[in-house]
Design an enzyme around this catalytic site. Structure first.
Site, PDB file in Angstrom:
ATOM      1  N   CYS A 125       9.192  21.444 -57.153  1.00  0.00           N
ATOM      2  CA  CYS A 125      10.562  21.649 -56.675  1.00  0.00           C
ATOM      3  C   CYS A 125      11.593  21.382 -57.769  1.00  0.00           C
ATOM      4  O   CYS A 125      12.761  21.737 -57.626  1.00  0.00           O
ATOM      5  CB  CYS A 125      10.848  20.756 -55.470  1.00  0.00           C
ATOM      6  SG  CYS A 125       9.929  21.270 -54.016  1.00  0.00           S
ATOM      7  N   HIS A 267      18.576  19.810 -54.972  1.00  0.00           N
ATOM      8  CA  HIS A 267      17.433  20.510 -54.385  1.00  0.00           C
ATOM      9  C   HIS A 267      17.536  20.369 -52.868  1.00  0.00           C
ATOM     10  O   HIS A 267      17.841  19.290 -52.350  1.00  0.00           O
ATOM     11  CB  HIS A 267      16.157  19.853 -54.902  1.00  0.00           C
ATOM     12  CG  HIS A 267      14.922  20.341 -54.240  1.00  0.00           C
ATOM     13  ND1 HIS A 267      14.635  21.684 -54.110  1.00  0.00           N
ATOM     14  CD2 HIS A 267      13.883  19.679 -53.653  1.00  0.00           C
ATOM     15  CE1 HIS A 267      13.488  21.816 -53.481  1.00  0.00           C
ATOM     16  NE2 HIS A 267      13.011  20.620 -53.189  1.00  0.00           N
ATOM     17  N   ASN A 297      13.413  24.740 -47.616  1.00  0.00           N
ATOM     18  CA  ASN A 297      13.073  24.395 -48.998  1.00  0.00           C
ATOM     19  C   ASN A 297      12.364  25.584 -49.658  1.00  0.00           C
ATOM     20  O   ASN A 297      11.217  25.877 -49.327  1.00  0.00           O
ATOM     21  CB  ASN A 297      12.182  23.148 -48.978  1.00  0.00           C
ATOM     22  CG  ASN A 297      11.805  22.672 -50.373  1.00  0.00           C
ATOM     23  OD1 ASN A 297      12.042  23.352 -51.363  1.00  0.00           O
ATOM     24  ND2 ASN A 297      11.205  21.501 -50.445  1.00  0.00           N
TER      25      ASN A 297
HETATM   26  N1  COA Z   1       7.896  18.571 -35.147  1.00  0.00           N
HETATM   27  C1  COA Z   1       7.785  17.492 -34.354  1.00  0.00           C
HETATM   28  N2  COA Z   1       7.260  16.342 -34.762  1.00  0.00           N
HETATM   29  C2  COA Z   1       6.827  16.267 -36.021  1.00  0.00           C
HETATM   30  C3  COA Z   1       6.905  17.338 -36.900  1.00  0.00           C
HETATM   31  C4  COA Z   1       7.466  18.531 -36.418  1.00  0.00           C
HETATM   32  N3  COA Z   1       7.591  19.632 -37.185  1.00  0.00           N
HETATM   33  N4  COA Z   1       6.412  16.963 -38.107  1.00  0.00           N
HETATM   34  C5  COA Z   1       6.023  15.689 -37.985  1.00  0.00           C
HETATM   35  N5  COA Z   1       6.267  15.257 -36.720  1.00  0.00           N
HETATM   36  C6  COA Z   1       5.988  13.942 -36.148  1.00  0.00           C
HETATM   37  C7  COA Z   1       4.969  13.155 -36.943  1.00  0.00           C
HETATM   38  O1  COA Z   1       3.672  13.544 -36.560  1.00  0.00           O
HETATM   39  C8  COA Z   1       5.292  11.743 -36.535  1.00  0.00           C
HETATM   40  O2  COA Z   1       4.699  11.487 -35.313  1.00  0.00           O
HETATM   41  P1  COA Z   1       4.020  10.041 -35.008  1.00  0.00           P
HETATM   42  O3  COA Z   1       5.136   9.047 -35.188  1.00  0.00           O
HETATM   43  O4  COA Z   1       3.538  10.205 -33.614  1.00  0.00           O
HETATM   44  O5  COA Z   1       2.955   9.907 -36.035  1.00  0.00           O
HETATM   45  C9  COA Z   1       6.811  11.777 -36.310  1.00  0.00           C
HETATM   46  O6  COA Z   1       7.167  13.162 -36.182  1.00  0.00           O
HETATM   47  C10 COA Z   1       7.625  11.150 -37.433  1.00  0.00           C
HETATM   48  O7  COA Z   1       7.089  11.562 -38.657  1.00  0.00           O
HETATM   49  P2  COA Z   1       7.667  11.028 -40.023  1.00  0.00           P
HETATM   50  O8  COA Z   1       6.808  11.543 -41.138  1.00  0.00           O
HETATM   51  O9  COA Z   1       7.979   9.582 -39.959  1.00  0.00           O
HETATM   52  O10 COA Z   1       9.073  11.777 -40.037  1.00  0.00           O
HETATM   53  P3  COA Z   1      10.180  11.647 -41.109  1.00  0.00           P
HETATM   54  O11 COA Z   1      11.412  11.162 -40.489  1.00  0.00           O
HETATM   55  O12 COA Z   1       9.677  10.975 -42.359  1.00  0.00           O
HETATM   56  O13 COA Z   1      10.398  13.172 -41.491  1.00  0.00           O
HETATM   57  C11 COA Z   1       9.781  14.833 -43.109  1.00  0.00           C
HETATM   58  C12 COA Z   1       9.319  13.956 -41.970  1.00  0.00           C
HETATM   59  C13 COA Z   1       8.596  15.628 -43.632  1.00  0.00           C
HETATM   60  C14 COA Z   1      10.845  15.771 -42.599  1.00  0.00           C
HETATM   61  C15 COA Z   1      10.376  13.945 -44.232  1.00  0.00           C
HETATM   62  O14 COA Z   1       9.493  12.907 -44.533  1.00  0.00           O
HETATM   63  C16 COA Z   1      10.669  14.737 -45.496  1.00  0.00           C
HETATM   64  O15 COA Z   1      11.533  15.600 -45.507  1.00  0.00           O
HETATM   65  N6  COA Z   1      10.034  14.404 -46.611  1.00  0.00           N
HETATM   66  C17 COA Z   1      10.297  15.094 -47.874  1.00  0.00           C
HETATM   67  C18 COA Z   1       9.593  16.348 -47.808  1.00  0.00           C
HETATM   68  C19 COA Z   1       9.908  17.450 -48.760  1.00  0.00           C
HETATM   69  O16 COA Z   1      10.695  18.301 -48.488  1.00  0.00           O
HETATM   70  N7  COA Z   1       9.181  17.530 -49.853  1.00  0.00           N
HETATM   71  C20 COA Z   1       9.161  18.713 -50.671  1.00  0.00           C
HETATM   72  C21 COA Z   1       9.364  18.433 -52.088  1.00  0.00           C
HETATM   73  S1  COA Z   1      10.819  17.519 -52.362  1.00  0.00           S
END
Ligand code: COA
Length: 349
Positions: A125, A267, A297
């Site tokens: 990214c 980004h 993204n």
């Molecule tokens: N819809 C509904 N629930 C979802 C889901 C979706 N699309 N994706 C994950 N969940 C659930 C998970 O399973 C988890 O459930 P659990 O608590 O029962 O295990 C819950 O939602 C919370 O997950 P968590 O990982 O704590 O959420 P978060 O607040 O960290 O958000 C991301 C998840 C992926 C959005 C976030 O971590 C993120 O944006 N990370 C950076 C990712 C990125 O873009 N990277 C690319 C390069 S920079």
């Protein structure tokens, strides 16, 4: 008396100026409502956790060169530079049309950029920033006059649309920038950059198969090793710290405070990451470019797409200090500080 470029290399460093920016997003939209019908997710979760409402999806039979060429044509036309004048084409991507040859070669042929060379850069990214920093070097050392930097990714080609953790986050798109050597007396351009690589992050964001370690076999396909996996929570925390620390350091080095900044073009991975970074840098929402709701993204595409739209919206004025900042697979991350050198808005196409 005017200084020639040769004399100038001895006396002062040549500056690389952005003279054109363009972008391309495929027409097909994949909305949160569409995803609700594909995996166990919902619009509210995606919107509140990421800020994304929809993303664009490129046709199955097209590769990133299709988008890169169109973004490049827009950037070249806005810069009033013809492809035949280009010295170098750099393509940042994690999803080239094919492993060999480089997407740069396919794009070079289609653009008719007959006198240039070029290559691809995989910086996840942060790939577009790696390519900008690289391209600027060739101008600053007076080796080249005109460099085309493209950031393009077709993430839909490597996403598992049964995995809600990843498939809601990414989309397809491309952006392109024309970098030129500043003419005498011209102000602005790339001021500085600060890039980092930490391979201990390799297990947090990866696509395991398709390279020399795990070439494509029936087994790799059955084990779904050709899809992107990520530890979202870990990437989330590291992205906030990485982007804000490096940007703050660059600002401090150049004597800049939040109120001195024109625009942060981050980004576009997650709106909460963008908000946290902006707050840490002391920026107001007006000083931050956000378009994640429309595209999700697009990996190497996010920053040049956002820059192109910010220029169309008149959000960058001549002399504004702009910070580009990204974090991604590797981990690779960093920021680039520039002074916007163009008057007015880009024409909308
Ligand atoms: N819809 C509904 N629930 C979802 C889901 C979706 N699309 N994706 C994950 N969940 C659930 C998970 O399973 C988890 O459930 P659990 O608590 O029962 O295990 C819950 O939602 C919370 O997950 P968590 O990982 O704590 O959420 P978060 O607040 O960290 O958000 C991301 C998840 C992926 C959005 C976030 O971590 C993120 O944006 N990370 C950076 C990712 C990125 O873009 N990277 C690319 C390069 S920079």
């Amino acid at each position: 008396m005017q200084m020639s470029n040769m004399e100038r290399t001895v006396k002062e460093k040549m500056r690389a100026i952005i003279t054109g920016v363009g972008h391309y997003a495929p027409e097909k939209r994949l909305t949160n409502q569409d995803l609700e019908r594909m995996v166990d997710t919902n619009d509210k979760w995606i919107t509140t956790r990421t800020g994304i409402k929809e993303r664009r999806i490129l046709d199955k039979e097209k590769g990133i060169s299709h988008m890169g060429i169109r973004a490049a044509e827009m950037a070249l036309s806005r810069a009033n530079v013809s492809a035949s004048e280009l010295d170098l084409i750099l393509v940042a991507t994690v999803t080239p049309d094919m492993p060999v040859p480089a997407a740069a070669a396919i794009i070079q042929k289609e653009l008719g950029a007959e006198k240039c060379w070029g290559f691809d850069i995989n910086g996840g990214c942060a790939g577009f920033l790696c390519a900008m920093a690289t391209g600027a070097q060739f101008i600053e050392n007076s080796r080249h006059q005109k460099v085309l930097v493209i950031g393009a990714d077709k993430m839909s080609a490597i996403l598992n649309y049964e995995d809600r953790n990843t498939c809601v986050l990414f989309g397809d798109g491309a952006g392109a920038v024309v970098l030129e050597a500043a003419s005498d007396g011209e102000k602005g351009g790339i001021d500085d950059f600060d890039m980092h690589l930490d391979g201990t992050g390799a297990k947090s964001l990866f696509m395991e198969a398709g390279g020399s370690l795990h070439p494509a076999t029936h087994e790799t396909v059955e084990k779904r090793m050709h899809y992107v996996y990520q530890d979202g929570r870990n990437v989330f925390k590291k992205a906030i710290n990485g982007m804000s620390e490096v940007s703050a350091r660059l600002m401090e080095k150049h004597g800049l405070k939040g109120e001195d900044m024109g625009l942060l073009i981050p980004h576009q991975a997650n709106l909460r990451i963008i908000d946290s970074v902006s707050k840490k840098l002391g920026l107001t929402p007006e000083q931050v470019m956000v378009n994640i709701e429309k595209y999700g993204n697009t990996t190497a595409g996010t920053i040049p797409i956002a820059m192109s739209e910010a220029w169309e919206d008149g959000r960058m004025k001549k002399g504004d200090r702009i910070i580009l900042s990204a974090f991604g697979a590797g981990f690779t991350w960093g920021s680039l500080l520039l002074t916007w050198a163009l008057e007015g808005k880009a024409p909308r196409t």
